[in-house]
Design an enzyme around this catalytic site. Structure first.
Site, mmCIF file in Angstrom:
data_model
loop_
_atom_site.group_PDB
_atom_site.id
_atom_site.type_symbol
_atom_site.label_atom_id
_atom_site.label_comp_id
_atom_site.label_asym_id
_atom_site.label_seq_id
_atom_site.Cartn_x
_atom_site.Cartn_y
_atom_site.Cartn_z
ATOM 1 N N LYS A 107 0.835 -1.215 0.000
ATOM 2 C CA LYS A 107 0.000 0.000 0.000
ATOM 3 C C LYS A 107 0.860 1.252 0.000
ATOM 4 C CE LYS A 107 0.882 1.409 4.399
ATOM 5 N NZ LYS A 107 1.658 2.553 4.779
ATOM 6 N N ASP A 147 -2.012 -2.491 10.759
ATOM 7 C CA ASP A 147 -2.294 -2.370 9.319
ATOM 8 C C ASP A 147 -2.836 -3.667 8.706
ATOM 9 O OD1 ASP A 147 -1.486 0.249 9.234
ATOM 10 O OD2 ASP A 147 0.490 -0.155 8.382
HETATM 11 P P1 ATP Z 1 4.298 -0.203 7.636
HETATM 12 O O1 ATP Z 1 4.056 0.517 6.357
HETATM 13 O O2 ATP Z 1 3.117 -1.023 8.111
HETATM 14 O O3 ATP Z 1 4.928 0.647 8.703
HETATM 15 P P2 ATP Z 1 6.746 -1.212 6.634
HETATM 16 O O4 ATP Z 1 6.536 -1.276 5.160
HETATM 17 O O5 ATP Z 1 7.472 -0.009 7.154
HETATM 18 O O6 ATP Z 1 5.345 -1.351 7.336
HETATM 19 P P3 ATP Z 1 7.386 -3.982 6.734
HETATM 20 O O7 ATP Z 1 8.028 -4.314 5.425
HETATM 21 O O8 ATP Z 1 6.009 -4.402 6.935
HETATM 22 O O9 ATP Z 1 7.556 -2.434 7.076
HETATM 23 O O10 ATP Z 1 8.344 -4.606 7.859
HETATM 24 C C1 ATP Z 1 8.466 -4.080 9.127
HETATM 25 C C2 ATP Z 1 9.247 -5.078 9.975
HETATM 26 O O11 ATP Z 1 8.472 -6.267 10.124
HETATM 27 C C3 ATP Z 1 10.575 -5.470 9.338
HETATM 28 O O12 ATP Z 1 11.621 -4.878 10.028
HETATM 29 C C4 ATP Z 1 10.613 -6.990 9.414
HETATM 30 O O13 ATP Z 1 11.692 -7.447 10.161
HETATM 31 C C5 ATP Z 1 9.317 -7.411 10.090
HETATM 32 N N1 ATP Z 1 8.624 -8.479 9.304
HETATM 33 C C6 ATP Z 1 8.099 -9.597 9.801
HETATM 34 N N2 ATP Z 1 7.555 -10.347 8.832
HETATM 35 C C7 ATP Z 1 7.751 -9.701 7.681
HETATM 36 C C8 ATP Z 1 7.422 -10.004 6.341
HETATM 37 N N3 ATP Z 1 6.792 -11.119 5.990
HETATM 38 N N4 ATP Z 1 7.773 -9.094 5.392
HETATM 39 C C9 ATP Z 1 8.402 -7.936 5.753
HETATM 40 N N5 ATP Z 1 8.737 -7.632 7.005
HETATM 41 C C10 ATP Z 1 8.429 -8.494 7.979
#
Ligand code: ATP
Length: 290
Positions: A11, A137
């Site tokens: 997203k 989320d």
């Molecule tokens: P948001 O936009 O909800 O803040 P984000 O895009 O910043 O999320 P994500 O890629 O969802 O961040 O990852 C955040 C943390 O979650 C990472 O540091 C990772 O270690 C952990 N994590 C656990 N499972 C997953 C997964 N399947 N894919 C990505 N990250 C994961």
């Protein structure tokens, strides 16, 4: 059913405001969430031995109990008393820790996948309720599309779909810890300028995309650009390459920019890729999805 393959869509936020920090440390938000056509792929396969075995195709993401796919499978197994095991294969395309909710998307896909694989008959509402336990989320990612997210992100109101337009998604090769961003926001001190999400909601309802894009704002940008100037540099480059609007998504550092025409988005992507001042983990052209 022996196995199932799912797409887990990332997203962007077309608008992101943080209203206040609650006493329990959570932040109350008001965000416009929009699914985009960048997705991770998840395959779930039944195993007879009761174990959860996750494999991930990238080295920088743990495939153990800390992974949200693992947590989602375990939560469904425990809640629904499933004795069979599950082999899961996750192929990442959504940039990690980038503000695109990749982990939440994978988590939501695992919940939906388990529901189908074991024919549990859980409703979307029930899946959202379970998802909320694993991340604010996740309920949005279970449903997708265009939504207003309030509370800590879990109170969802569907909005009219936002359509058309092409997006350049640019994730610079820097790490911006979400924790750092929220800790330095100090929103209760009243020193931040809040975006007008209500005007954006009105614009979506009216289908007035100029109004929508002209009022785009992300309060978290004021924290990140102070420390990571490259985020602003990328935004300015994309604007000078003809974008209608450009903004950071979530807590960053991913920047997205909006173009009327696909060829203009592709040209901007190429110009950015050729610019030696920048280095990207992800740089691509995509669209909104419902
Ligand atoms: P948001 O936009 O909800 O803040 P984000 O895009 O910043 O999320 P994500 O890629 O969802 O961040 O990852 C955040 C943390 O979650 C990472 O540091 C990772 O270690 C952990 N994590 C656990 N499972 C997953 C997964 N399947 N894919 C990505 N990250 C994961």
């Amino acid at each position: 059913m022996e196995n199932i393959k799912l797409k887990a869509y990332g997203k962007i936020n077309l608008g992101l405001d943080v209203l206040r920090r609650r006493e329990d440390g959570y932040h109350e938000v008001k965000m416009i969430m929009q699914t985009v056509n960048i997705y991770d792929e998840l395959e779930l396969r039944r195993r007879k031995d009761g174990l959860i075995d996750l494999k991930v195709n990238v080295p920088n993401l743990e495939a153990d109990e800390s992974n949200l796919v693992y947590k989602a499978i375990k939560l469904i197994k425990d809640t629904c008393g499933i004795e069979d095991g599950v082999a899961a294969y996750l192929t990442k395309n959504i940039p990690i820790a980038a503000g695109m909710a990749g982990g939440s998307a994978d988590c939501a896909a695992a919940l939906r996948g388990m529901n189908e694989l074991f024919q549990l008959g859980l409703s979307t509402e029930e899946l959202c309720k379970l998802g909320k336990k694993l991340g604010a989320d996740v309920p949005f990612c279970v449903v997708g599309g265009t939504m207003l997210a309030e509370g800590i992100g879990e109170i969802l109101t569907p909005l009219k779909s936002v359509k058309g337009d092409y997006l350049v998604i640019a994730k610079p090769s820097i790490d911006v810890p979400t924790k750092y961003v929220y800790e330095n926001l100090h929103v209760n001190e009243g020193n931040r300028i809040h975006p007008n999400v209500d005007i954006q909601l009105e614009a979506i309802e009216e289908g007035d995309y100029n109004k929508l894009y002209n009022n785009m704002g992300n309060i978290l940008e004021s924290v990140t650009v102070e420390k990571y100037g490259v985020i602003n540099d990328i935004k300015e480059s994309l604007m000078s390459l003809g974008a209608k609007a450009a903004m950071m998504s979530g807590s960053g550092p991913t920047v997205f920019a909006i173009f009327d025409k696909e060829e203009d988005a592709i040209a901007a992507r190429e110009a950015l890729a050729a610019n030696n001042n920048f280095s990207f983990d992800t740089l691509c052209v995509t669209t909104y999805t419902e």
